[in-house]
Design an enzyme around this catalytic site. Sequence first.
Site, mmCIF file in Angstrom:
data_model
loop_
_atom_site.group_PDB
_atom_site.id
_atom_site.type_symbol
_atom_site.label_atom_id
_atom_site.label_comp_id
_atom_site.label_asym_id
_atom_site.label_seq_id
_atom_site.Cartn_x
_atom_site.Cartn_y
_atom_site.Cartn_z
ATOM 1 N N GLU A 1 0.779 -1.233 0.000
ATOM 2 C CA GLU A 1 0.000 0.000 0.000
ATOM 3 C C GLU A 1 0.816 1.291 0.000
ATOM 4 O OE1 GLU A 1 -3.482 0.302 -0.090
ATOM 5 O OE2 GLU A 1 -3.308 -1.796 -0.649
ATOM 6 N N SER B 1 -48.518 -32.685 37.536
ATOM 7 C CA SER B 1 -48.123 -33.160 38.866
ATOM 8 C C SER B 1 -46.720 -32.761 39.277
ATOM 9 C CB SER B 1 -48.253 -34.688 38.930
ATOM 10 O OG SER B 1 -49.600 -35.078 38.774
#
Length: 826
Positions: free
Chosen positions: A90, A490
């Site tokens: 770059e 239950s």
Amino acid sequence: MKLVLRFFGLLFTVGTILFLVGVAAAAALMWHFSQDLPDYSQLQDYEPPVMSRVHAADGSLLAEYATQRRLYIPIQAVPKLVTNAFVAAEDKNFYEHGGLDFGGIMRAGIIYLEDRLSGRNKRPQGASTITQQVAKNFLLTNEVTFSRKIKEALLALKIERAYSKDKILELYLNEIYLGMSAYGIAAASLIYFDKSVNELTLPEAAYLAALPKAPSDLNPYRQRDRAIERRNYVLDRMIEDGFVSAKEGQEAKKAPLNITTRPTGAHVFSAEYFAEEVRREVYARYGEKKLYEGGLSVRTTLDTQAQVLARKVLMDGLVQFDEAHGWRGPVTHIDLKGDWGVTLADVRALEDIAPWRMAVVLEAGDHSARIGFQPPRDPSGAITKVRDTATLPLEGVKWAKPTSGPARGKIPTKVSQVLEPGDVIYVDPLTDKEGKVKDGEFRLRQIPEISGAILVMDPNTGRVLAMAGGFSYDQSQFNRATQALRQPGSSFKPIVYATALDNGYTPSSIMLDAPLEIEQGPGLATWKPENYEGKFYGPSTLRFGLEHSRNVMTVRLAQDVGMPLIAEYAKRFGVYDDLPPYLSFALGAGETTLLRMVSAYSMIDNGGKRVKPTLIDRIQDRYGHTIYRHDQRECLGCDAQGWTDQPEPTLVDRREQVLDPMTAYQITSMMEGVVQRGTGTVLRDLGKPIAGKTGTTNDSKDVWFIGFTPDLVVGVYLGYDKPRSLGHGATGGGIAAPIVKNYLKVALANKPPIPFRVPAGIKLIRVDAHTGMRAGPGDSGPAILEAFKPGTAPPDSVAAAGYGNENWSVTPEDDRAIRSGTGGLY
């Protein structure tokens, strides 16, 4: 000669004027564009959007949440190999220039003029340095204009004066977009190569450095040749700039571009429901921005091994129930003309039910069928050319009894009776009786209609160790462990009995199990609660009533104790927020979640201490500071500097006591009886101290079992999403309890049997199991050790008759007394 001198003087004068005008114009231009420049000083406090990561208890990565998949990494942690690759690609003069590369600017300008003069309308070539890219990415837009380039240059000069080269490079390497949703090199390294930055090789670092120019055009799957060409260009630049030797560079250029898909994530541990529940909690606590951009590190309570086991036993239980009810037919049917793989690839398959695979029937005969598997897709989404086939023998379809038609309920004798070419089905590897996979042979499967959930919790802390909210998260994201409101049946009874034991009753207290009628008010029918078996057992102990889940006894007990008090205890345990005071709710008629029920059982298991269920241990911000911690206990002595013979640190537990520890042990002992003698005996042969309770609602629409050991609670719920009966005879003990058994069988395999802790003050007395009275040396009836609080033990003997007689009946006088509420406690 004078004319020549005057001419050159005039040129000099004009040149000087033009120079001064140019300088003034440039100064004016710079002044104009510098008036509205962004404040570059904000870079000092830059906090980029960073993805939040969710980890299991052992550190395994479960999920990542982000608008930009970024992990911020300081420049000191970036290897020189990586920074050299990016600088070479770059901005080779990065460490020499002051923010602008004038040579590059001149080259770009010349190329631009040549393009204009030749009529080519190409995008201007960039000449941006890394510093300029930082200015653009952080402070400006991507518009292609001269004004933006001038601002970019001005900002670059200011940034270079304000920050070091390392700081500028750090900002750049963490901000850039590198394709495949990766922002910054740390995230890109993980996404492309499943490596941390310091593990990257030279060709891998060069490829990442090649991406900033055009990440979408250098996709390693769609533009592989172009990606390799650009990577090799970066390697040439590194050789030219002296970052690597020619030999190293040439060897790196020969290396293949191998992209490694990351195998991490919630799907690896079958924890999609768990991860989504964590996401919702973090979102509710901190909001969207903090979750997706705040870089949070969330350490969850998930035990990865427990999670895989929990998901497996739940899936096996759902499939076993579903297959017992027969074959409903294929997923769909497709035309086999042409390339069947392309057609099959368009059929949506569930992605999280491995080792199940989607396939199509190519040929179907008497003894076997030939099947073709759905072809995989590469990471770019393209269908591969792979076309795998296998065999589906008759053995693999024996279970598939038709659910309708003349052959309903009959075991198939031919594969062609079940399948035909074009049928799209699910299969998994066929195994023999010893569990070994038969090579190349598969078994027919179908997605179960029934659904359910499983949840595993540490009763001492409330930490959820495992959770599965359904058969497949890919099929349905509805979490039946936390979102499904269903009747517990239950399994709610232990709360009723615990309320009684905490208010003067004992496990040996006698309650009448006999027909009962309850007036519900004007215009309403009389309610007649019934036991599951349709029988009555007369005067029986509370232990017997809970162990055998006697409905009528429970209703009578609720009458005596009072529903308002039971509602208060239900709220204490977190089962219901506001339980209506109707007797039917004593049998679990209200709606609650599996998470709430497992939390309630955890409080019984740990001796009555309140626990707050949690899926999260702690949350840290992007800087590592803890901003949330579930465990709020104080540790006295933990801050000591070194060892100086001081007392060992102690944890101060200030949690609320919601149930008396002695009551908690009594109800635990009674639920041990459920496993040893009652409705949960399927777990008895595990040979470990286990307590629990079954639950079955009216018409068997919901079935439950919640079982626990001293340090583990496991809850299972099963039912259809649109409630309907599971079938005649479906019970929690027959369907849900075996799933809990299969989990505990593996979870407790290598652990010694640990008994439940008996709290101080409890007296264990040998009593007759039927009468609840002290058992003498010569008593012939079954005897058990019963737990009593001080002063509540039964007398030495009692004259009683009729206990345990299934044909026991009630006189009209007794019945009137019972219904009036005066004949309950015997």
